[in-house]
Motif scaffolding. Structure first.
Motif, PDB file in Angstrom:
ATOM      1  N   LYS A 102     -10.189 103.857  -1.650  1.00 55.78           N
ATOM      2  CA  LYS A 102     -11.296 103.735  -0.702  1.00 55.78           C
ATOM      3  C   LYS A 102     -12.531 104.366  -1.327  1.00 55.78           C
ATOM      4  O   LYS A 102     -12.478 105.503  -1.801  1.00 55.78           O
ATOM      5  CB  LYS A 102     -10.941 104.431   0.614  1.00 55.78           C
ATOM      6  CG  LYS A 102      -9.953 103.639   1.428  1.00 55.78           C
ATOM      7  CD  LYS A 102      -9.730 104.245   2.786  1.00 55.78           C
ATOM      8  CE  LYS A 102      -8.772 103.378   3.584  1.00 55.78           C
ATOM      9  NZ  LYS A 102      -8.408 103.979   4.864  1.00 55.78           N
ATOM     10  N   VAL A 105     -19.559 103.926   1.050  1.00 54.69           N
ATOM     11  CA  VAL A 105     -20.650 102.946   1.027  1.00 54.69           C
ATOM     12  C   VAL A 105     -21.950 103.678   1.310  1.00 54.69           C
ATOM     13  O   VAL A 105     -22.036 104.449   2.273  1.00 54.69           O
ATOM     14  CB  VAL A 105     -20.427 101.846   2.083  1.00 54.69           C
ATOM     15  CG1 VAL A 105     -21.560 100.828   2.038  1.00 54.69           C
ATOM     16  CG2 VAL A 105     -19.098 101.147   1.866  1.00 54.69           C
ATOM     17  N   VAL A 127     -19.135 100.379   8.843  1.00 61.10           N
ATOM     18  CA  VAL A 127     -18.181 100.724   7.788  1.00 61.10           C
ATOM     19  C   VAL A 127     -18.797 101.811   6.907  1.00 61.10           C
ATOM     20  O   VAL A 127     -19.935 101.672   6.461  1.00 61.10           O
ATOM     21  CB  VAL A 127     -17.848  99.474   6.943  1.00 61.10           C
ATOM     22  CG1 VAL A 127     -17.006  99.822   5.740  1.00 61.10           C
ATOM     23  CG2 VAL A 127     -17.157  98.427   7.789  1.00 61.10           C
ATOM     24  N   GLU A 129     -16.704 103.283   4.366  1.00 62.83           N
ATOM     25  CA  GLU A 129     -15.994 103.171   3.092  1.00 62.83           C
ATOM     26  C   GLU A 129     -15.284 101.822   3.022  1.00 62.83           C
ATOM     27  O   GLU A 129     -14.934 101.242   4.046  1.00 62.83           O
ATOM     28  CB  GLU A 129     -15.019 104.333   2.886  1.00 62.83           C
ATOM     29  CG  GLU A 129     -14.009 104.515   3.982  1.00 62.83           C
ATOM     30  CD  GLU A 129     -13.133 105.749   3.781  1.00 62.83           C
ATOM     31  OE1 GLU A 129     -13.509 106.645   3.004  1.00 62.83           O
ATOM     32  OE2 GLU A 129     -12.072 105.806   4.414  1.00 62.83           O
ATOM     33  N   ILE A 130     -15.112 101.340   1.799  1.00 68.55           N
ATOM     34  CA  ILE A 130     -14.478 100.040   1.567  1.00 68.55           C
ATOM     35  C   ILE A 130     -13.301 100.249   0.615  1.00 68.55           C
ATOM     36  O   ILE A 130     -13.427 100.958  -0.390  1.00 68.55           O
ATOM     37  CB  ILE A 130     -15.479  99.041   0.942  1.00 68.55           C
ATOM     38  CG1 ILE A 130     -16.633  98.753   1.908  1.00 68.55           C
ATOM     39  CG2 ILE A 130     -14.788  97.743   0.569  1.00 68.55           C
ATOM     40  CD1 ILE A 130     -17.720  97.863   1.321  1.00 68.55           C
ATOM     41  N   GLU A 131     -12.167  99.623   0.937  1.00 66.94           N
ATOM     42  CA  GLU A 131     -10.999  99.720   0.051  1.00 66.94           C
ATOM     43  C   GLU A 131     -11.120  98.653  -1.032  1.00 66.94           C
ATOM     44  O   GLU A 131     -11.283  97.472  -0.733  1.00 66.94           O
ATOM     45  CB  GLU A 131      -9.711  99.535   0.851  1.00 66.94           C
ATOM     46  CG  GLU A 131      -8.492  99.964   0.071  1.00 66.94           C
ATOM     47  CD  GLU A 131      -7.243 100.083   0.933  1.00 66.94           C
ATOM     48  OE1 GLU A 131      -6.313 100.767   0.505  1.00 66.94           O
ATOM     49  OE2 GLU A 131      -7.199  99.476   2.018  1.00 66.94           O
ATOM     50  N   VAL A 132     -11.063  99.096  -2.276  1.00 62.86           N
ATOM     51  CA  VAL A 132     -11.240  98.181  -3.408  1.00 62.86           C
ATOM     52  C   VAL A 132     -10.067  98.295  -4.374  1.00 62.86           C
ATOM     53  O   VAL A 132      -9.295  99.255  -4.340  1.00 62.86           O
ATOM     54  CB  VAL A 132     -12.561  98.464  -4.162  1.00 62.86           C
ATOM     55  CG1 VAL A 132     -13.765  98.235  -3.283  1.00 62.86           C
ATOM     56  CG2 VAL A 132     -12.583  99.868  -4.761  1.00 62.86           C
ATOM     57  N   LEU A 158     -18.352  92.061   5.096  1.00 64.86           N
ATOM     58  CA  LEU A 158     -17.742  92.583   3.867  1.00 64.86           C
ATOM     59  C   LEU A 158     -17.962  91.643   2.687  1.00 64.86           C
ATOM     60  O   LEU A 158     -18.238  92.083   1.579  1.00 64.86           O
ATOM     61  CB  LEU A 158     -16.239  92.805   4.068  1.00 64.86           C
ATOM     62  CG  LEU A 158     -15.810  94.117   4.716  1.00 64.86           C
ATOM     63  CD1 LEU A 158     -14.314  94.117   4.956  1.00 64.86           C
ATOM     64  CD2 LEU A 158     -16.197  95.315   3.871  1.00 64.86           C
ATOM     65  N   LEU A 169     -12.390  93.323  -3.419  1.00 62.99           N
ATOM     66  CA  LEU A 169     -12.048  93.826  -2.083  1.00 62.99           C
ATOM     67  C   LEU A 169     -10.552  93.730  -1.849  1.00 62.99           C
ATOM     68  O   LEU A 169      -9.910  92.780  -2.282  1.00 62.99           O
ATOM     69  CB  LEU A 169     -12.741  92.984  -1.007  1.00 62.99           C
ATOM     70  CG  LEU A 169     -14.181  93.318  -0.647  1.00 62.99           C
ATOM     71  CD1 LEU A 169     -14.705  92.292   0.341  1.00 62.99           C
ATOM     72  CD2 LEU A 169     -14.297  94.707  -0.063  1.00 62.99           C
ATOM     73  N   SER A 171      -9.388  94.157   1.506  1.00 66.23           N
ATOM     74  CA  SER A 171      -9.322  93.577   2.854  1.00 66.23           C
ATOM     75  C   SER A 171      -9.456  92.061   2.817  1.00 66.23           C
ATOM     76  O   SER A 171     -10.275  91.513   2.088  1.00 66.23           O
ATOM     77  CB  SER A 171     -10.432  94.163   3.723  1.00 66.23           C
ATOM     78  OG  SER A 171     -10.438  93.534   4.974  1.00 66.23           O
ATOM     79  N   ASN A 174     -13.122  89.500   7.112  1.00 65.89           N
ATOM     80  CA  ASN A 174     -14.536  89.546   6.768  1.00 65.89           C
ATOM     81  C   ASN A 174     -15.272  90.306   7.865  1.00 65.89           C
ATOM     82  O   ASN A 174     -16.133  89.768   8.552  1.00 65.89           O
ATOM     83  CB  ASN A 174     -15.087  88.127   6.602  1.00 65.89           C
ATOM     84  CG  ASN A 174     -16.463  88.140   5.963  1.00 65.89           C
ATOM     85  OD1 ASN A 174     -16.871  89.108   5.338  1.00 65.89           O
ATOM     86  ND2 ASN A 174     -17.200  87.060   6.141  1.00 65.89           N
ATOM     87  N   VAL A 177     -20.175  94.986   8.474  1.00 69.05           N
ATOM     88  CA  VAL A 177     -20.352  96.317   7.903  1.00 69.05           C
ATOM     89  C   VAL A 177     -21.504  97.074   8.564  1.00 69.05           C
ATOM     90  O   VAL A 177     -21.566  98.299   8.486  1.00 69.05           O
ATOM     91  CB  VAL A 177     -20.551  96.277   6.367  1.00 69.05           C
ATOM     92  CG1 VAL A 177     -19.300  95.818   5.673  1.00 69.05           C
ATOM     93  CG2 VAL A 177     -21.726  95.432   5.970  1.00 69.05           C
TER      94      VAL A 177
END
Length: 196
Positions: A102, A105, A127, A129-132, A158, A169, A171, A174, A177
């Motif tokens: 994670k 952002v 959002v 934080e984004i899980e990448v 997203l 990504l 996730s 969509n 954010v």
């Protein structure tokens, strides 16, 4: 960022309590080909490092009794009300293995966007934080999202976020954010003084 750790021989509640009383935090390193290893870290150094965003979303350089390795911070347990870190988990990083993480952002430019400047909308991040998924060398410290072109009624999803090279990504949804809310009764408030 660097972490200095020392091998820990004793485990258990009593040993961990004594360790904390001496200013150290018990921890563990796991993952990779090696066996999980019990470690201890200086509490105050760890406490201040945990306040930095980069410490949570970067590949860290760990010095364990003179041997260097790359790790990720995976879990931290805090005391319910004291300023105390009870336990910390690190995961070894293999330079050739894809990792999932994670990443925070950072939003910028909302104040200059037409939605805020002209239409006086309220822009709220949904959002943080984004899980990448990426190789360790490609892991970004944070993902920057430019909101300067945002207009009233627009929605940023997203899939609209531009990711650095080599980063994808995790996730499949969509999700939005950011949320753009029009001012409550904005038009009516502007017309009222003119009517008087």
């Amino acid at each position: 960022m660097n972490v200095v750790a020392f091998a820990r021989a004793k485990q258990g509640t009593g040993a961990s309590r004594r360790l904390r009383n001496s200013g150290r935090t018990p921890g563990i390193i796991y993952g990779g080909a090696a066996e999980p290893q019990l470690v201890e870290v200086d509490h105050n150094t760890l406490w201040y490092a945990l306040k930095k965003e980069a410490f949570h979303a970067s590949v860290l350089e760990m010095d364990l009794d003179g041997a260097k390795s790359q790790v990720l911070l995976r879990n931290v347990q805090y005391h319910p009300f004291k300023q105390l870190v009870l336990h910390v988990d690190f995961q070894r990083v293999d330079a050739n293995t894809v990792l999932t993480m994670k990443v925070p952002v950072h939003y910028s430019g909302a104040e200059e966007s037409p939605a805020v400047k002209i239409d006086k909308c309220m822009v709220t991040p949904v959002v943080t934080e984004i899980e990448v998924r990426c190789m360790p060398k490609d892991l970004p410290e944070f993902i920057s999202v430019d909101l300067s072109k945002l207009e009233k009624g627009a929605t940023l999803h997203l899939n609209d976020v531009v990711l650095p090279k080599g980063v994808t990504l995790v996730s499949h949804s969509n999700a939005a954010v950011i949320s753009v809310a029009a001012p409550a009764g904005g038009a009516a408030d502007e017309e009222a003084p003119a009517a008087e």
